[in-house]
Design a protein around this motif. Structure first.
Motif, PDB file in Angstrom:
ATOM      1  N   ALA A  41      -7.211  -9.173   3.274  1.00 24.50           N
ATOM      2  CA  ALA A  41      -6.440  -7.946   3.064  1.00 24.50           C
ATOM      3  C   ALA A  41      -5.184  -7.928   3.925  1.00 24.50           C
ATOM      4  N   HIS A  42      -5.311  -8.305   5.189  1.00 27.34           N
ATOM      5  CA  HIS A  42      -4.134  -8.356   6.068  1.00 27.34           C
ATOM      6  C   HIS A  42      -3.149  -9.417   5.590  1.00 27.34           C
ATOM      7  N   VAL A  45      -1.242  -7.858   2.728  1.00 24.98           N
ATOM      8  CA  VAL A  45      -0.342  -6.788   3.165  1.00 24.98           C
ATOM      9  C   VAL A  45       0.892  -7.347   3.853  1.00 24.98           C
ATOM     10  N   TRP A  46       0.700  -8.250   4.820  1.00 31.70           N
ATOM     11  CA  TRP A  46       1.845  -8.764   5.582  1.00 31.70           C
ATOM     12  C   TRP A  46       2.690  -9.714   4.743  1.00 31.70           C
ATOM     13  N   VAL A  49       4.851  -7.357   2.725  1.00 33.15           N
ATOM     14  CA  VAL A  49       5.948  -6.802   3.538  1.00 33.15           C
ATOM     15  C   VAL A  49       7.106  -7.787   3.594  1.00 33.15           C
ATOM     16  N   SER A 184       2.840  -9.653  -5.427  1.00 32.16           N
ATOM     17  CA  SER A 184       2.586  -8.874  -4.213  1.00 32.16           C
ATOM     18  C   SER A 184       2.535  -7.385  -4.514  1.00 32.16           C
ATOM     19  N   VAL A 188      -0.759  -5.469  -3.175  1.00 29.97           N
ATOM     20  CA  VAL A 188      -0.625  -4.810  -1.877  1.00 29.97           C
ATOM     21  C   VAL A 188      -1.351  -3.468  -1.814  1.00 29.97           C
ATOM     22  N   ALA A 189      -1.344  -2.689  -2.896  1.00 26.56           N
ATOM     23  CA  ALA A 189      -1.965  -1.358  -2.837  1.00 26.56           C
ATOM     24  C   ALA A 189      -3.474  -1.425  -2.551  1.00 26.56           C
ATOM     25  N   LEU A 192      -4.025  -2.673   1.027  1.00 24.55           N
ATOM     26  CA  LEU A 192      -3.682  -1.675   2.042  1.00 24.55           C
ATOM     27  C   LEU A 192      -4.734  -0.581   2.114  1.00 24.55           C
ATOM     28  N   VAL A 195      -7.638  -1.966   4.059  1.00 17.11           N
ATOM     29  CA  VAL A 195      -7.354  -2.037   5.495  1.00 17.11           C
ATOM     30  C   VAL A 195      -7.480  -0.655   6.125  1.00 17.11           C
ATOM     31  N   ILE A 196      -6.901   0.364   5.491  1.00 17.58           N
ATOM     32  CA  ILE A 196      -6.961   1.727   6.033  1.00 17.58           C
ATOM     33  C   ILE A 196      -8.412   2.214   6.081  1.00 17.58           C
TER      34      ILE A 196
END
Length: 304
Positions: A41-42, A45-46, A49, A184, A188-189, A192, A195-196
Motif C-alpha cells: 500500500a505504501h 501511494v508514494w 505521489v 497510479s 492510489v485511492a 490510501l 493505509v489510513i
C-alpha cells in the motif's frame, strides 16, 4: 544527440532498470518488520505521489484528459493496474515469506509465457526454436511440480500477472510514463484508504511504530519503484528489442543469486535440475531472437 549516444544511453538506462529490479528482494527484505500488504500500500501511494505529481507539474492534467477521452484505453489501463497491483502484492509477500528463489523462477518463465500469449491472443507464429524453448520451460515446471508435490504457484502467479500486464500495455496505445500515471490513479485511492485504516489502530506503525528507518524506506519505495520503470521506458525506445530480450534476464538472475547467496534460501539438486531445463529454454529462446534479428537486418540491407 547522435544515434550512437542515444543507443548507448538507452543501453545504460535499460540495464539500470533490470539491475534495480534484480536487487528488489534485498530492499523489500529490509522492511521485513512491516506487514507485507502495508508495504504494498505504501509503495503504491508514494509511487503515485511521484508519478502523478511529476506528470501534473510537467504536463498539467492534459495527459489524463487525453486518455479519459478514449474510454477503451482508460478502462484497459484500469485492468492493467489491477494486474500490476496483484503482481506487486504477490511478489512482496513472497520475498518477505522467504520465497525469493521461486520469485526469480517466475521472471525466468515470463518471457516464454509472453511468447505463448502472443500466439494465443495476437495470432503470432513461433519458429521451431521458440517452440523448443517453450517445451524445455514446460518440462522444467513439470519437474519442479513432481519433485515438490505441488506446482510452483508463486512463480506461475507472477509470470501470468506480469505476462498479461505486458500484453495489455502492448494493446493500449499510450506513452509508457502516462500509462503508469493512469494506473497510479486507479490504484492510489484503495491503497490510501487501506493505509489510513491501518494507521487508525489496525496494525499500522508509520511514524509511530516501525522506526524512522523503516519510514524512510517506505517513502523511498515510491522512488525505487518509479525509477526503473522510467529508465526502462526511456531505454526500450532506443535499444533494439533483441538486446532488450537478452538484458531482461539480468533481473531474475540477480534475484536468484540474492536468494541463494545472500538470503540463504534452500536450493537443492532437484530444484537445480528444474531450473536447468528453464535456463536451457531461455538460451534457445535467446538464440532464436538473435537469429531473427540478424535475418531482419540482412533483409533490410538487401532491400536497401
Amino acid at each position: 544527440m547522435n544515434s550512437t549516444n542515444e543507443t548507448r544511453n538507452g543501453l545504460w538506462a535499460t540495464t539500470l532498470a533490470f539491475v534495480i529490479w534484480g536487487l528488489f528482494p534485498l530492499y523489500w527484505h529490509l522492511l521485513k518488520e512491516v506487514p507485507s500488504f502495508l508495504i504494498i500500500a505504501h509503495r503504491i501511494v508514494w509511487s503515485a505521489v511521484l508519478l502523478i505529481g511529476g506528470l501534473a507539474i510537467v504536463r498539467g492534467w492534459g495527459w489524463l484528459k487525453d486518455v479519459w477521452a478514449t474510454p477503451r484505453r482508460f478502462w484497459l489501463l484500469g485492468l492493467s493496474s489491477l494486474l500490476i497491483g496483484l503482481n506487486w502484492s504477490l511478489y512482496i509477500w513472497a520475498v518477505n515469506a522467504g520465497h525469493v528463489v521461486e520469485t526469480s523462477l517466475g521472471y525466468f518463465i515470463n518471457p516464454l509465457l509472453s511468447v505463448l500469449l502472443g500466439v494465443v491472443v495476437l495470432g503470432e507464429r513461433l519458429g521451431k526454436l521458440q517452440w523448443l524453448a517453450v517445451a524445455l520451460a514446460a518440462l522444467g515446471v513439470a519437474w519442479l511440480t513432481w519433485q515438490s508435490g505441488r506446482p510452483p504457484w508463486i512463480a506461475i502467479g507472477l509470470s501470468i500477472t506480469f505476462g498479461l500486464y505486458g500484453l495489455l500495455r502492448k494493446l493500449v496505445a499510450v506513452e509508457a510514463v502516462i500509462g503508469l500515471g493512469v494506473e497510479s490513479v486507479f490504484m492510489v485511492a484503495p491503497a490510501l484508504v487501506y493505509v489510513i485504516w491501518a494507521e487508525s489502530g489496525h496494525g499500522g506503525g508509520f511514524i509511530s511504530g516501525w522506526g524512522w528507518g523503516n519510514d524512510v524506506l517506505l517513502v523511498l519505495a515510491g522512488v525505487v519503484s518509479a525509477v526503473p520503470l522510467i529508465a526502462f521506458a526511456y531505454g526500450v525506445r532506443r535499444v533494439p528489442l533483441s538486446v532488450v530480450g537478452l538484458l531482461q534476464y539480468i533481473g531474475p538472475t540477480l534475484q536468484f543469486l540474492a536468494g541463494v547467496l545472500i538470503l540463504r534460501e534452500p536450493f537443492n539438486a532437484n530444484q537445480l535440475v528444474g531450473f536447468c531445463f528453464i535456463w536451457a529454454g531461455l538460451v534457445v529462446f535467446a538464440i532464436a531472437g538473435v537469429r531473427s534479428a540478424t535475418r531482419a537486418k540482412q533483409q533490410k540491407a538487401a532491400t536497401a
